[in-house]
Design a protein around this motif. Structure first.
Motif, PDB file in Angstrom:
ATOM      1  N   VAL A 176      65.039  17.194 -43.245  1.00 33.99           N
ATOM      2  CA  VAL A 176      66.455  16.967 -43.487  1.00 33.99           C
ATOM      3  C   VAL A 176      67.124  16.643 -42.154  1.00 33.99           C
ATOM      4  O   VAL A 176      66.693  17.121 -41.101  1.00 33.99           O
ATOM      5  N   ILE A 177      68.141  15.796 -42.202  1.00 34.30           N
ATOM      6  CA  ILE A 177      68.838  15.340 -40.995  1.00 34.30           C
ATOM      7  C   ILE A 177      70.280  15.846 -41.039  1.00 34.30           C
ATOM      8  O   ILE A 177      70.974  15.702 -42.050  1.00 34.30           O
ATOM      9  N   ILE A 178      70.729  16.424 -39.953  1.00 35.55           N
ATOM     10  CA  ILE A 178      72.097  16.932 -39.847  1.00 35.55           C
ATOM     11  C   ILE A 178      73.048  15.765 -39.601  1.00 35.55           C
ATOM     12  O   ILE A 178      72.815  14.910 -38.738  1.00 35.55           O
ATOM     13  N   ARG A 179      74.118  15.731 -40.355  1.00 35.64           N
ATOM     14  CA  ARG A 179      75.109  14.663 -40.209  1.00 35.64           C
ATOM     15  C   ARG A 179      75.931  14.867 -38.947  1.00 35.64           C
ATOM     16  O   ARG A 179      76.210  15.998 -38.535  1.00 35.64           O
ATOM     17  N   THR A 180      76.320  13.750 -38.343  1.00 33.01           N
ATOM     18  CA  THR A 180      77.180  13.800 -37.154  1.00 33.01           C
ATOM     19  C   THR A 180      78.578  13.267 -37.432  1.00 33.01           C
ATOM     20  O   THR A 180      79.410  13.250 -36.529  1.00 33.01           O
ATOM     21  N   HIS A 229      85.583   7.290 -40.682  1.00 31.87           N
ATOM     22  CA  HIS A 229      84.761   8.472 -40.457  1.00 31.87           C
ATOM     23  C   HIS A 229      85.204   9.164 -39.176  1.00 31.87           C
ATOM     24  O   HIS A 229      85.839   8.554 -38.304  1.00 31.87           O
ATOM     25  N   ILE A 230      84.855  10.445 -39.058  1.00 31.40           N
ATOM     26  CA  ILE A 230      85.228  11.250 -37.901  1.00 31.40           C
ATOM     27  C   ILE A 230      83.966  11.918 -37.376  1.00 31.40           C
ATOM     28  O   ILE A 230      83.142  12.424 -38.142  1.00 31.40           O
ATOM     29  N   SER A 231      83.813  11.919 -36.072  1.00 27.20           N
ATOM     30  CA  SER A 231      82.674  12.587 -35.452  1.00 27.20           C
ATOM     31  C   SER A 231      82.893  14.099 -35.452  1.00 27.20           C
ATOM     32  O   SER A 231      84.006  14.589 -35.202  1.00 27.20           O
ATOM     33  N   ILE A 232      81.841  14.850 -35.742  1.00 25.18           N
ATOM     34  CA  ILE A 232      81.929  16.316 -35.710  1.00 25.18           C
ATOM     35  C   ILE A 232      81.177  16.884 -34.505  1.00 25.18           C
ATOM     36  O   ILE A 232      80.920  18.084 -34.444  1.00 25.18           O
TER      37      ILE A 232
END
Length: 601
Positions: A176-180, A229-232
């Motif tokens: 699984v890949i963590i969203r940025t 979109h917004i970067s976290i």
């Protein structure tokens, strides 16, 4: 601002790093549910770098597993710690547990991954011999090491681990890949507000006002590669809040303090960009933001990485001559170019051959160069600028210098999207301010890159006043018509010729002349006087049909004496003198030369 004020305090049961990470939460829940002694459930989690993701994942796994299963975070996964030396190690104490480990820590010790892999596959691990052990060669196995492993780390660390163990994907198939990034809607803004508030409390910053949070969120939105979109990845925002608290020691942090703190942070890391700007201002970096020049295009180059990256334009030039070298990439010859950059030049070469070398070879020797560039150059975003510079040089048409160019092309001349478009637009805008604004300046970019644009408010105002422009193109022909101010002139559907007085017609004419000089046509030998024509056609008067006539020439008569004529003259001379026979006068018939049996008797 409305979304910031309405953001609820949600996700209280989740670590802040796992907010808006639904896929990661589901994968962790399945790992905790499917884990059984002797039936492990391993998991790969690809995370961004720079955060303590492993601790947050271990914390959430502990809540999912409950009291039945222990969750252990391996802080020091070294071979001696994992296997144990003369005594059971950490893996023995993790029997029937779920272990969480960072891949980077495993890579610090070459023998750490084999030890963990042994426990993951066999459920047991061999123990290292101790100092008091009777036989150092005796191997002691610990059977109770049945565990499930959750590996956490960036993709680069997983790539290094796969190079060390090619069976990693088979051993740990779940991934699984963590969203940025999160969507720029009420839910996404609420997630980011919660992250910032939790981080501020953890860092001891205290309360932060809604306008300050809204401004920080707008800054985070400018770092994404997609509009909406917004970067976290909020490490820079957290550092900004901490420095703002130094500037404002009392009360709720306001927007002014946060803006001032961010300005100080950017000024400290902008030394490299300032040095480049000084060179532009004093003319040491050769650039022009107005007028026209043949074979010269202003490319947009990005320096640095991360938050400290910036864009400084640079001239891309082309020169052509008659030759067989084709396109010569000076950056490659000087060993300054990367693979992506070289691939872009090869694609440009394929485009030119497909367009102009269908009937005759390219008698071309051309050089392409980034002027005043003395470091590594990579990426294919300069391919469009190189193509325009080369075609401008071949056609003799000057190119506009008030437009910065970025874009990649394929062999069909179609434009492809590029990265860091916001930095490139802002970098050319700053350069135009330094060199003097004309009202006609702007950036040419591929249309596929438009959704990634995040324009600052200052630049938006300049565009609304008509002081700066953005042009989107789909093909190289669109770019040529804008930059060279001449129709490109695509080939006709029937005859394959280019339109008269077009860019491509001028290029084809120039390449044809160069090809003729390099590969001249072979001339036929000169015709001698009195010789019959090489080809002749007989035409009948009745039918009008043409029939070919043989044009085979008879061999010419020799001018000097031959061997036969010389021998004949000698024989004649000897007969006149004495009449003696010679070999030339001997009979050639065998019956005449040999006497019969009757005469011999």
């Amino acid at each position: 601002m409305r979304w910031v004020r309405q953001a609820p305090d949600t996700h209280k049961k989740l670590p802040p790093l796992l907010w808006a990470q639904e896929h990661v939460q589901e994968a962790l829940r399945l790992t905790a549910t499917l884990h059984r002694p002797g039936l492990p459930q391993h998991l790969q989690i690809v995370s961004p770098s720079g955060w303590e993701w492993a601790s947050a994942i271990a914390e959430h796994l502990a809540t999912q597993a409950g009291n039945c299963t222990d969750v252990v975070l391996l802080q020091r996964p070294h071979q001696r710690v994992l296997r144990g030396e003369g005594a059971p190690g950490e893996l023995h104490r993790c029997d029937e547990s779920i272990v969480v480990v960072e891949v980077a820590r495993l890579l610090d010790d070459d023998d750490a991954w084999p030890a963990l892999r042994e426990a993951m596959t066999l459920g047991s691990v061999s123990q290292l011999p101790g100092d008091q052990q009777d036989s150092p060669d005796q191997v002691v196995r610990i059977d109770s090491a049945r565990l499930s492993a959750v590996l956490v780390g960036p993709e680069s660390d997983f790539r290094r681990l796969r190079e060390q163990d090619g069976a990693l994907t088979t051993l740990v198939p779940s991934r699984v890949i963590i969203r940025t990034e999160v969507s720029r809607d009420s839910a996404g803004v609420g997630t980011l507000v919660g992250l910032l508030r939790t981080a501020a409390e953890t860092a001891g910053v205290g309360a932060v006002s809604a306008p300050a949070l809204a401004w920080l969120i707008e800054e985070e939105a400018g770092r994404t590669t997609r509009r909406g979109h917004i970067s976290i990845q909020i490490a820079e925002s957290i550092q900004c809040l901490r420095e703002a608290r130094v500037l404002q020691t009392r009360g709720t942090l306001n927007e002014g303090s946060v803006r001032e703190a961010m300005a100080h942070m950017r000024a400290r890391r902008a030394t490299a960009e300032e040095n480049h700007r000084v060179r532009v201002e004093f003319g040491q970096l050769l650039l022009h933001a107005k007028g026209k020049k043949q074979g010269v295009v202003n490319g947009l180059m990005v320096y640095g990485s991360g938050p400290a990256s910036y864009c400084i334009p640079g001239r891309i030039t082309a020169r052509v001559s008659v030759g067989r070298e084709g396109l010569v990439n000076i950056e490659r010859e000087a060993k300054y170019s990367g693979r992506s950059f070289d691939k872009g030049v090869f694609l440009l070469n394929g485009f030119l051959r497909g367009l102009f070398a269908q009937e005759s070879p390219l008698g071309l020797g051309a050089t392409l160069a980034f002027e005043q560039s003395y470091g590594k150059v990579d990426g294919d975003s300069a391919t469009l600028a190189e193509a325009v510079a080369l075609i401008s040089e071949l056609s003799g048409l000057p190119c506009r210098q008030d437009i910065g160019v970025t874009g990649a092309i394929n062999q069909r001349g179609e434009l492809l999207p590029v990265g860091s478009i916001n930095l490139k637009v802002l970098g050319w805008w700053k350069t135009c301010q330094q060199l003097g604004r004309t009202g006609t300046q702007g950036v040419l970019l591929p249309r596929a890159t438009v959704p990634a644009l995040q324009i600052p408010r200052e630049l938006q105002a300049a565009m609304e006043r008509g002081e700066f422009h953005l042009w989107a193109a789909d093909t190289i022909e669109d770019a040529l018509e804008l930059l060279l101010e001449t129709p490109a002139g695509l080939a006709g559907a029937h005859d394959g010729r280019f339109e008269d007085h077009s860019v491509y017609a001028k290029v084809a004419r120039r390449l044809g002349t160069m090809s003729q000089r390099l590969y001249p046509k072979r001339r036929e030998p000169a015709k001698r006087k009195g010789a019959p024509a090489k080809t002749a056609v007989a035409e009948t008067a009745t039918t009008g049909t043409k029939s070919p006539v043989s044009t085979k020439r008879s061999p010419p008569k020799p001018k000097g004496p031959t061997k036969k004529s010389a021998a004949k003259k000698k024989t004649t001379a000897r007969k006149k003198k004495g009449g003696s026979k010679t070999l030339a006068d001997a009979p050639t018939d065998r019956a005449a030369a040999t006497p019969s049996s009757e005469s011999s008797q």
